[in-house]
Write a protein that holds these residues in place. Structure first.
Motif, PDB file in Angstrom:
ATOM      1  N   LEU A  24      38.260 -28.831  88.044  1.00 53.72           N
ATOM      2  CA  LEU A  24      39.528 -28.127  87.861  1.00 53.72           C
ATOM      3  C   LEU A  24      40.224 -28.557  86.569  1.00 53.72           C
ATOM      4  CD1 LEU A  24      40.864 -28.098  91.523  1.00 53.72           C
ATOM      5  CD2 LEU A  24      40.075 -26.139  90.194  1.00 53.72           C
ATOM      6  N   CYS A  25      40.180 -29.840  86.270  1.00 57.98           N
ATOM      7  CA  CYS A  25      40.798 -30.318  85.028  1.00 57.98           C
ATOM      8  C   CYS A  25      40.070 -29.772  83.803  1.00 57.98           C
ATOM      9  CB  CYS A  25      40.825 -31.845  85.008  1.00 57.98           C
ATOM     10  SG  CYS A  25      42.008 -32.535  86.176  1.00 57.98           S
ATOM     11  N   ILE A  26      38.750 -29.747  83.864  1.00 57.73           N
ATOM     12  CA  ILE A  26      37.985 -29.169  82.761  1.00 57.73           C
ATOM     13  C   ILE A  26      38.315 -27.690  82.613  1.00 57.73           C
ATOM     14  CG2 ILE A  26      35.656 -28.518  82.004  1.00 57.73           C
ATOM     15  CD1 ILE A  26      34.734 -31.230  83.194  1.00 57.73           C
ATOM     16  N   GLY A  27      38.447 -26.990  83.736  1.00 60.63           N
ATOM     17  CA  GLY A  27      38.819 -25.574  83.698  1.00 60.63           C
ATOM     18  C   GLY A  27      40.178 -25.357  83.075  1.00 60.63           C
ATOM     19  N   VAL A  72      41.768 -27.324  80.861  1.00 60.85           N
ATOM     20  CA  VAL A  72      41.774 -27.637  79.433  1.00 60.85           C
ATOM     21  C   VAL A  72      40.895 -26.666  78.644  1.00 60.85           C
ATOM     22  CG1 VAL A  72      41.172 -29.392  77.727  1.00 60.85           C
ATOM     23  CG2 VAL A  72      42.298 -30.061  79.843  1.00 60.85           C
ATOM     24  N   ALA A  73      39.642 -26.528  79.062  1.00 60.26           N
ATOM     25  CA  ALA A  73      38.714 -25.679  78.309  1.00 60.26           C
ATOM     26  C   ALA A  73      39.119 -24.211  78.370  1.00 60.26           C
ATOM     27  CB  ALA A  73      37.293 -25.858  78.832  1.00 60.26           C
ATOM     28  N   GLY A  74      39.473 -23.743  79.560  1.00 63.62           N
ATOM     29  CA  GLY A  74      39.889 -22.347  79.701  1.00 63.62           C
ATOM     30  C   GLY A  74      41.155 -22.047  78.938  1.00 63.62           C
ATOM     31  N   GLY A  75      42.116 -22.951  79.034  1.00 57.27           N
ATOM     32  CA  GLY A  75      43.368 -22.745  78.307  1.00 57.27           C
ATOM     33  C   GLY A  75      43.175 -22.761  76.806  1.00 57.27           C
ATOM     34  N   ARG A  76      42.373 -23.697  76.338  1.00 56.33           N
ATOM     35  CA  ARG A  76      42.139 -23.818  74.901  1.00 56.33           C
ATOM     36  C   ARG A  76      41.427 -22.589  74.338  1.00 56.33           C
ATOM     37  NH1 ARG A  76      38.517 -28.351  72.017  1.00 56.33           N
ATOM     38  NH2 ARG A  76      39.347 -28.084  69.923  1.00 56.33           N
ATOM     39  N   SER A  77      40.340 -22.192  74.988  1.00 57.67           N
ATOM     40  CA  SER A  77      39.610 -21.027  74.463  1.00 57.67           C
ATOM     41  C   SER A  77      40.381 -19.733  74.677  1.00 57.67           C
ATOM     42  CB  SER A  77      38.214 -20.938  75.076  1.00 57.67           C
ATOM     43  OG  SER A  77      38.301 -20.741  76.471  1.00 57.67           O
ATOM     44  N   TRP A 125      41.662  -9.275  72.748  1.00 57.64           N
ATOM     45  CA  TRP A 125      42.043  -8.883  74.101  1.00 57.64           C
ATOM     46  C   TRP A 125      40.972  -8.045  74.788  1.00 57.64           C
ATOM     47  CZ3 TRP A 125      46.005 -10.992  76.538  1.00 57.64           C
ATOM     48  CH2 TRP A 125      47.010 -11.577  75.791  1.00 57.64           C
ATOM     49  N   GLY A 126      40.195  -7.327  74.043  1.00 52.26           N
ATOM     50  CA  GLY A 126      39.200  -6.430  74.620  1.00 52.26           C
ATOM     51  C   GLY A 126      37.904  -7.106  75.032  1.00 52.26           C
ATOM     52  N   ARG A 127      37.781  -8.384  74.840  1.00 51.42           N
ATOM     53  CA  ARG A 127      36.551  -9.095  75.180  1.00 51.42           C
ATOM     54  C   ARG A 127      36.665  -9.746  76.551  1.00 51.42           C
ATOM     55  NH1 ARG A 127      34.922 -11.936  69.489  1.00 51.42           N
ATOM     56  NH2 ARG A 127      34.709 -10.009  68.323  1.00 51.42           N
ATOM     57  N   PRO A 128      35.606  -9.676  77.340  1.00 49.08           N
ATOM     58  CA  PRO A 128      35.643 -10.269  78.678  1.00 49.08           C
ATOM     59  C   PRO A 128      35.850 -11.780  78.657  1.00 49.08           C
ATOM     60  CG  PRO A 128      33.621  -8.985  78.367  1.00 49.08           C
ATOM     61  CD  PRO A 128      34.359  -8.969  77.086  1.00 49.08           C
ATOM     62  N   GLY A 129      35.361 -12.447  77.624  1.00 48.74           N
ATOM     63  CA  GLY A 129      35.507 -13.897  77.533  1.00 48.74           C
ATOM     64  C   GLY A 129      36.953 -14.347  77.464  1.00 48.74           C
ATOM     65  N   THR A 130      37.781 -13.543  76.814  1.00 51.70           N
ATOM     66  CA  THR A 130      39.208 -13.869  76.729  1.00 51.70           C
ATOM     67  C   THR A 130      39.825 -13.878  78.111  1.00 51.70           C
ATOM     68  OG1 THR A 130      39.338 -12.836  74.555  1.00 51.70           O
ATOM     69  CG2 THR A 130      41.415 -13.146  75.741  1.00 51.70           C
ATOM     70  N   TRP A 131      39.562 -12.825  78.867  1.00 47.20           N
ATOM     71  CA  TRP A 131      40.121 -12.736  80.222  1.00 47.20           C
ATOM     72  C   TRP A 131      39.533 -13.798  81.134  1.00 47.20           C
ATOM     73  CZ3 TRP A 131      44.426 -10.327  80.647  1.00 47.20           C
ATOM     74  CH2 TRP A 131      44.721  -9.267  79.780  1.00 47.20           C
ATOM     75  N   LEU A 132      38.249 -14.090  80.958  1.00 47.65           N
ATOM     76  CA  LEU A 132      37.605 -15.124  81.762  1.00 47.65           C
ATOM     77  C   LEU A 132      38.234 -16.483  81.494  1.00 47.65           C
ATOM     78  CD1 LEU A 132      35.317 -15.872  83.733  1.00 47.65           C
ATOM     79  CD2 LEU A 132      33.871 -16.255  81.724  1.00 47.65           C
ATOM     80  N   SER A 133      38.444 -16.807  80.227  1.00 50.79           N
ATOM     81  CA  SER A 133      39.060 -18.087  79.870  1.00 50.79           C
ATOM     82  C   SER A 133      40.470 -18.205  80.428  1.00 50.79           C
ATOM     83  CB  SER A 133      39.108 -18.249  78.346  1.00 50.79           C
ATOM     84  OG  SER A 133      37.817 -18.285  77.822  1.00 50.79           O
ATOM     85  N   LEU A 134      41.256 -17.146  80.254  1.00 52.98           N
ATOM     86  CA  LEU A 134      42.625 -17.172  80.782  1.00 52.98           C
ATOM     87  C   LEU A 134      42.636 -17.260  82.303  1.00 52.98           C
ATOM     88  CD1 LEU A 134      44.291 -14.515  78.458  1.00 52.98           C
ATOM     89  CD2 LEU A 134      44.578 -16.995  78.384  1.00 52.98           C
ATOM     90  N   VAL A 191      40.281 -18.585  84.307  1.00 53.22           N
ATOM     91  CA  VAL A 191      39.867 -19.933  84.718  1.00 53.22           C
ATOM     92  C   VAL A 191      41.007 -20.915  84.530  1.00 53.22           C
ATOM     93  CG1 VAL A 191      38.332 -21.854  84.101  1.00 53.22           C
ATOM     94  CG2 VAL A 191      37.402 -19.563  84.393  1.00 53.22           C
ATOM     95  N   ALA A 192      41.702 -20.825  83.394  1.00 55.07           N
ATOM     96  CA  ALA A 192      42.823 -21.734  83.129  1.00 55.07           C
ATOM     97  C   ALA A 192      43.946 -21.549  84.151  1.00 55.07           C
ATOM     98  CB  ALA A 192      43.350 -21.517  81.717  1.00 55.07           C
ATOM     99  N   CYS A 193      44.285 -20.307  84.445  1.00 53.12           N
ATOM    100  CA  CYS A 193      45.383 -20.039  85.390  1.00 53.12           C
ATOM    101  C   CYS A 193      45.023 -20.444  86.816  1.00 53.12           C
ATOM    102  CB  CYS A 193      45.779 -18.564  85.349  1.00 53.12           C
ATOM    103  SG  CYS A 193      46.666 -18.086  83.879  1.00 53.12           S
ATOM    104  N   VAL A 194      43.823 -20.114  87.252  1.00 52.71           N
ATOM    105  CA  VAL A 194      43.421 -20.479  88.613  1.00 52.71           C
ATOM    106  C   VAL A 194      43.345 -21.994  88.751  1.00 52.71           C
ATOM    107  CG1 VAL A 194      41.537 -20.392  90.283  1.00 52.71           C
ATOM    108  CG2 VAL A 194      42.267 -18.311  89.149  1.00 52.71           C
ATOM    109  N   SER A 195      42.737 -22.667  87.776  1.00 51.27           N
ATOM    110  CA  SER A 195      42.614 -24.121  87.841  1.00 51.27           C
ATOM    111  C   SER A 195      43.978 -24.796  87.854  1.00 51.27           C
ATOM    112  CB  SER A 195      41.799 -24.642  86.655  1.00 51.27           C
ATOM    113  OG  SER A 195      40.507 -24.121  86.663  1.00 51.27           O
ATOM    114  N   THR A 196      44.853 -24.378  86.957  1.00 53.42           N
ATOM    115  CA  THR A 196      46.192 -24.967  86.900  1.00 53.42           C
ATOM    116  C   THR A 196      46.973 -24.661  88.173  1.00 53.42           C
ATOM    117  OG1 THR A 196      46.169 -24.676  84.505  1.00 53.42           O
ATOM    118  CG2 THR A 196      48.303 -25.120  85.527  1.00 53.42           C
ATOM    119  N   GLY A 197      46.846 -23.446  88.677  1.00 53.57           N
ATOM    120  CA  GLY A 197      47.540 -23.079  89.907  1.00 53.57           C
ATOM    121  C   GLY A 197      47.079 -23.896  91.100  1.00 53.57           C
TER     122      GLY A 197
END
Length: 141
Positions: free
Chosen positions: A8-11, A13-18, A28-37, A39-45
């Motif tokens: 969760l901590c890696i998610g 940091v890494a998700g938020g950073r990327s 915004w149109g790339r799936p990786g952007t949404w995936l990173s955001l 992962v960061a939101c779910v992990s932090t939540g």
């Protein structure tokens, strides 16, 4: 348990950073952007919810009367606790009252729980957006 917290901590940091890098680059149109955001939101939540909820649950300690009188210097009202026993046993909102005026659960805990649940829900929506974006990208090829 430690491995779950580590992931969760890696998610976070890494998700938020990327995710922040991708947003700054306007991808915004790339799936990786949404995936990173997502992962960061779910992990932090999840981590924030767990911390806030555990602090709220254990705020009274094992002996509520001792926590009230010796820990906080307030009057313990056994009749009030018995009359409002269902309030102390609820999952949400968290309360552990010494008397009608003093709650052992810090005032920030319940709003923090709501915030982190909403953040995790936003993360799930971002993950759904990642799937939709990936499917659209695949379809357009």
């Amino acid at each position: 348990m430690a491995s779950v917290v580590g992931v969760l901590c890696i998610g976070m940091v890494a998700g938020g950073r990327s995710g922040v890098r991708a947003v700054r680059a306007g991808r915004w149109g790339r799936p990786g952007t949404w995936l990173s955001l997502g992962v960061a939101c779910v992990s932090t939540g999840v981590v924030g919810f767990a911390v806030a909820y555990l602090i709220g649950i254990f705020s009274g300690g094992l002996d509520v009367q001792e926590a009230c009188v010796h820990g906080h210097g307030v009057r313990y009202d056994d009749a009030f606790r018995k009359a409002h026993a269902d309030e102390s046993n609820r999952w949400f909102p968290l309360h552990s009252k010494c008397n009608e005026d003093f709650d052992l659960v810090p005032a920030w805990v319940n709003p923090a729980i709501v915030f982190f649940v909403l953040l995790a829900a936003i993360g799930v929506l971002c993950l759904a957006a990642a799937v939709v974006t990936a499917l659209r990208t695949r379809r357009d090829r």
